[in-house]
Design a protein around this motif. Structure first.
Motif, PDB file in Angstrom:
ATOM      1  N   LYS A 238       0.725  -1.143   0.036  1.00  0.00           N
ATOM      2  CA  LYS A 238       0.070   0.107   0.067  1.00  0.00           C
ATOM      3  C   LYS A 238       0.743   1.035   0.081  1.00  0.00           C
ATOM      4  O   LYS A 238       0.443   2.140  -0.246  1.00  0.00           O
ATOM      5  N   SER A 239       1.934   1.119   0.545  1.00  0.00           N
ATOM      6  CA  SER A 239       2.782   2.365   0.672  1.00  0.00           C
ATOM      7  C   SER A 239       4.345   2.020   0.639  1.00  0.00           C
ATOM      8  O   SER A 239       4.588   0.973   1.086  1.00  0.00           O
ATOM      9  N   MET A 240       5.101   2.854   0.270  1.00  0.00           N
ATOM     10  CA  MET A 240       6.701   2.638   0.208  1.00  0.00           C
ATOM     11  C   MET A 240       7.025   4.123   0.405  1.00  0.00           C
ATOM     12  O   MET A 240       6.959   5.197  -0.309  1.00  0.00           O
ATOM     13  N   ALA A 278       8.127  -0.830   3.248  1.00  0.00           N
ATOM     14  CA  ALA A 278       7.005  -1.011   2.313  1.00  0.00           C
ATOM     15  C   ALA A 278       5.624  -1.609   3.014  1.00  0.00           C
ATOM     16  O   ALA A 278       5.923  -2.892   3.502  1.00  0.00           O
ATOM     17  N   GLY A 279       4.781  -0.637   3.438  1.00  0.00           N
ATOM     18  CA  GLY A 279       3.718  -1.144   4.143  1.00  0.00           C
ATOM     19  C   GLY A 279       2.654  -1.953   3.650  1.00  0.00           C
ATOM     20  O   GLY A 279       2.512  -1.943   2.101  1.00  0.00           O
ATOM     21  N   PRO A 321       3.317   0.033  -4.882  1.00  0.00           N
ATOM     22  CA  PRO A 321       2.173  -0.294  -4.389  1.00  0.00           C
ATOM     23  C   PRO A 321       1.119  -0.815  -5.240  1.00  0.00           C
ATOM     24  O   PRO A 321       1.388  -0.531  -6.561  1.00  0.00           O
ATOM     25  N   GLY A 322       0.486  -1.702  -5.036  1.00  0.00           N
ATOM     26  CA  GLY A 322      -0.596  -2.458  -5.793  1.00  0.00           C
ATOM     27  C   GLY A 322      -0.022  -4.015  -6.121  1.00  0.00           C
ATOM     28  O   GLY A 322      -0.895  -4.791  -6.142  1.00  0.00           O
ATOM     29  N   ALA A 323       1.254  -4.225  -5.899  1.00  0.00           N
ATOM     30  CA  ALA A 323       1.913  -5.362  -5.881  1.00  0.00           C
ATOM     31  C   ALA A 323       1.422  -6.470  -4.834  1.00  0.00           C
ATOM     32  O   ALA A 323       1.263  -5.971  -3.734  1.00  0.00           O
ATOM     33  N   LYS A 324       1.205  -7.735  -5.090  1.00  0.00           N
ATOM     34  CA  LYS A 324       0.399  -8.716  -4.150  1.00  0.00           C
ATOM     35  C   LYS A 324       1.579  -9.150  -3.205  1.00  0.00           C
ATOM     36  O   LYS A 324       2.893  -9.579  -3.911  1.00  0.00           O
ATOM     37  N   VAL A 325       1.214  -9.540  -2.088  1.00  0.00           N
ATOM     38  CA  VAL A 325       2.275 -10.168  -1.111  1.00  0.00           C
ATOM     39  C   VAL A 325       1.550 -11.294  -0.346  1.00  0.00           C
ATOM     40  O   VAL A 325       0.479 -10.977   0.192  1.00  0.00           O
TER      41      VAL A 325
END
Length: 328
Positions: A238-240, A278-279, A321-325
């Motif tokens: 969501k955030s970096m 990287a939240g 942000p937007g990348a899946k974890v």
């Protein structure tokens, strides 16, 4: 040979894990095993090559440890080679890294990142301007992706305390982590290509692998959270941000519940979250740096995914942000 992603990661990391198709279609005729345990220079050469190829072996220390072996297996997976075949890795490392050591001359400006009087306790760190390195020896070790004992060993056993501008030190010939290039509080926005990638965190194998579709493009050793705090599941970046501040809360760290007493710590390489955050969509959980790179993979964090600062800082060029974890 067709392998599912679970089979690929099981071979690459030596365990059961992950999901998709992959082919080991190359390099079946020439084979070689890993370097001998006492072949320090070849091991360093391979570690530097793996690091530069975005398959982090952890700290560069000339030892055939767990993470060098896992990095080699992940690298082989990325090029379509069998996980246990070191032939092409050794050949490419030899070509790409002809000189394994170089020298670094300390500059006056390096002193800006050192705080020799930095206290150890969070309540004493609150109110400081910067959580810098405690010595130039620590600064150089992190800059060149190594640890202080190895730095001492390749410098003839000299302690390297009392270093000053103008002194020259032998270091691994790796692209340095230039903390002076890390901008203060830089935010990173989504990106069509990088936000479409995914991160798979294997908490048992202590690895974070970055995928672009069915291709693994990078992998780094990590320290996962304590077992009782691990939030397994599907999340999203969501955030970096660089140089994050950190709310040090003993109750949160020990019990997972926000406490009334906490200390607001300034940024710096000796922050508990290092120089990058990287939240994820799971509140309070993120991928971040560390103040103790020598413990990556060897101790547990309070709940997040911890990387060495030199690996964490590379995340903004690999995912957005937007990348899946996926935490497993």
């Amino acid at each position: 040979m067709n392998l599912s992603r679970p089979a690929l990661i099981a071979l690459a990391a030596g365990s059961i894990a992950l999901g998709c198709s992959f082919k080991f279609s190359l390099f079946k005729k020439k084979e070689a095993g890993p370097p001998a345990e006492d072949d320090r220079d070849t091991i360093v050469q391979v570690q530097i090559f793996l690091d530069q190829s975005l398959f982090g072996p952890g700290r560069i220390d000339g030892r055939m440890g767990e993470f060098t072996n896992k990095a080699a297996a992940h690298y082989n997976a990325s090029i379509g080679a069998e996980p246990g075949n070191w032939y092409f890795l050794l050949e490419r490392a030899k070509e790409a890294v002809p000189n394994i050591f170089t020298t670094y001359t300390i500059e006056k400006r390096d002193l800006a990142y050192v705080r020799s009087d930095l206290p150890a306790k969070p309540d004493d760190q609150e109110g400081r301007d910067y959580l810098g390195y405690r010595s130039l020896r620590e600064f150089i070790s992190e800059r060149f992706h190594t640890d202080e004992p190895f730095l001492v060993s390749i410098n003839g056993g000299k302690s390297l305390y009392g270093l000053k501008p103008g002194d020259t030190v032998t270091v691994p010939n790796v692209t340095p982590f230039r903390i002076e290039d890390v901008k203060k509080h830089e935010m990173f926005k989504s990106d069509d290509a990088l936000s479409a990638r995914s991160v798979i965190v294997d908490t048992r194998e202590k690895w974070a692998a970055i995928w672009e579709g069915e291709k693994i493009v990078a992998a780094f050793p990590i320290t996962p959270g304590k077992e009782k705090f691990i939030h397994r599941g599907m999340w999203e970046i969501k955030s970096m941000v660089t140089t994050p501040e950190f709310r040090w809360d003993k109750q949160m760290l020990e019990q997972g519940k926000r406490g009334e007493e906490a200390f607001q710590l300034p940024p710096g390489p000796n922050s508990p979250v290092g120089i990058f955050w990287a939240g994820t969509s799971k509140s309070g959980i993120g991928l971040h740096g560390t103040n103790s790179p020598h413990t990556i993979g060897r101790s547990q964090s309070a709940g997040c995914i911890r990387l060495a600062n030199w690996d964490a800082v590379r995340l903004s060029a690999l995912i957005r942000p937007g990348a899946k974890v996926e935490i497993r």
